[in-house]
Design an enzyme around this catalytic site. Structure first.
Site, short mmCIF file in Angstrom:
data_model
loop_
_atom_site.label_atom_id
_atom_site.label_comp_id
_atom_site.label_asym_id
_atom_site.label_seq_id
_atom_site.Cartn_x
_atom_site.Cartn_y
_atom_site.Cartn_z
N LYS A 83 28.62 66.83 22.09
CA LYS A 83 29.32 65.58 21.87
C LYS A 83 29.77 65.53 20.41
CE LYS A 83 28.69 60.56 21.54
NZ LYS A 83 27.79 59.40 21.70
N GLU A 114 25.69 47.38 16.33
CA GLU A 114 24.62 48.38 16.39
C GLU A 114 23.64 48.24 15.24
OE1 GLU A 114 24.12 53.24 16.77
OE2 GLU A 114 26.11 52.33 16.73
#
Length: 468
Positions: A209, A264
């Site tokens: 990723k 976040e």
């Protein structure tokens, strides 16, 4: 104490003040600045144990540059070196969820990479304000006392500060009224080419990723009123951490202000207990309740998004394992709904081992696979070669830490770097093996749009590409 030790000491004094809004105080202080003088400030509004905490730091009594490979170690040494020289007044301010009000806080803003630009620093402010869920605000003054200090002059300075804070309690906060939603132009051809390169690297097996970022430079009609803009972000993104970090500016140049509304939380440490958010996998909100629920189900069932999310969980688990920590991890992610987007979220908890500092943990965590990629070092090396701009503090940790090693740090996403009448907006998307380039482009545009709407960027005039 200063005379006995023969070196300067820091005295930290506090006083509760009813009705003092940290953002209204910031607005008034900015209004009172003399020309060509900008001492800098730090602001963070975040959720702690179900209550909203707003904290403002103004000026710099002590400051450390946070660039270079040893930045996390230097941050730990700075905080621990301050501890024996900072003396708080006796007594305790009104109780807060985690008693941040009982101690002075240092504010930190890192760069994404060790040598990123943007003014990464760790600051002990000259004064701070802390408010919990609309209650009393505690004003705190940090001042230096040397062996030869004039105590009468210091007493006058202390009295004047708290008198000024009382007057600021009456200062109103001007309303911020953004225009209708705006379209932000993305250099689609170049971004699509980077996405294709990322997919090729993943298919070749060098990456699992990688998180690609996009930066868009726009001209503003005038410098924004930052306190009112922050108040707008708080009102329209109540589930996010709203932040602003502005270092002291050079003479005759506008300050650089890094701000945003991040969904976040990277790291929360309180008395040896750690909480970390894994946030990855995204879909838009629906136009109505039915569509919203359908999109949420689609996200929860998406193999691609679950895979992207799992790399983030694994990267955090591995970082904690390197420090001998045994995290508690929910077996399934939950849904995190925000104003214009919804994410997959896993909350990870662990006990911090004795002798391990918050900044030691941060050095292992950053960047997680939510903002860098997996494997970590391979993704960072790939981004360094391919990404055409400096991320500065985009996707980097920022927040506060106290002298005992407790702290709240968020990830600097959904953000912008503002300098006078210029703004650079940032957004990113995680690329995995089965990512669809068109959908990733749409996700980046969606993330850029939230802050562009708040800034009310009119006219939308693309600036020349800066040297990076």
């Amino acid at each position: 104490m200063a005379r006995a030790r023969g070196i300067p000491q820091i005295l930290s004094l506090w006083q509760p003040i009813a009705g003092l809004d940290p953002l209204a105080a910031l607005a008034r202080q900015l209004d009172l600045l003399a020309p060509n003088r900008f001492p800098g400030y730090c602001y963070l509004c975040h959720q702690t144990q179900g209550e909203r905490v707003r904290v403002l730091g103004w000026g710099s009594l002590r400051q450390l540059d946070l660039s270079g490979k040893g930045r996390f170690e230097a941050a730990r040494a700075f905080v621990q070196g301050l501890q024996p020289h900072v003396h708080s007044a006796p007594g305790s301010p009104p109780a807060s969820p985690r008693s941040q009000q009982e101690r002075p806080l240092c504010f930190c803003r890192f760069g994404f990479a060790p040598n990123s630009g943007g003014g990464a620093a760790l600051v002990l402010p000259r004064w701070q304000l802390l408010q919990v869920q609309g209650g009393l605000t505690v004003a705190r003054l940090n001042l230096e006392i040397g062996p030869d200090s004039d105590l009468a002059a210091l007493a006058s300075q202390i009295a004047a500060f708290f008198a000024r804070m009382q007057r600021l309690a009456e200062a109103p906060l001007p309303a911020w009224k953004p225009q209708p939603p705006l379209e932000v132009a993305v250099a689609e051809e170049a971004l699509l080419a980077r996405i294709e390169k990322a997919l090729q690297a993943i298919q070749a097996g060098s990456l699992e990723k990688v998180v690609l970022a996009e930066a868009v430079d726009l001209a503003l009609p005038s410098p924004p009123a930052i306190p009112s803009l922050l108040a707008y972000l708080e009102a329209h993104h109540p589930d996010c951490s709203v932040f602003a970090f502005a270092l002291e500016s050079k003479r005759d140049s506008p300050p650089q202000i890094f701000l945003g509304a991040s969904p976040e939380r990277l790291l929360s440490v309180w008395q040896g207990w750690v909480q970390i958010d894994a946030l990855a996998g995204s879909v838009a909100r629906g136009a109505n309740g039915h569509q919203d629920r359908m999109l949420a189900k689609q996200l929860l069932r998406s193999a691609k998004d679950r895979r992207e999310h799992q790399w983030v969980v694994r990267s955090i688990q591995e970082a904690l394992g390197r420090l001998g920590m045994e995290p508690r991890i929910s077996p399934q992610p939950r849904l995190r709904r925000l104003a214009n987007i919804q994410h997959l979220q896993t909350v990870i908890e662990a006990e911090l081992p004795a002798g391990v500092h918050l900044f030691d943990l941060l050095a292992q965590l950053h960047p997680t696979a939510a903002v860098g990629g997996y494997p970590q070092q391979a993704a960072l090396q790939w981004l360094e070669q391919v990404e055409p701009f400096d991320r500065a503090s985009y996707a980097a940790p920022l927040g506060w830490v106290d002298l005992q090693g407790n702290g709240e740090l968020v990830v600097g996403i959904r953000s912008a770097l503002i300098e006078g009448e210029r703004a650079r907006l940032y957004a990113g998307a995680g690329i995995v093996a089965d990512s669809n380039p068109t959908q990733e482009m749409a996700e980046i545009r969606l993330k850029l749009q939230a802050l562009a709407q708040a800034l009310a960027l009119q006219p939308l005039r693309k600036l020349p590409e800066p040297d990076c």
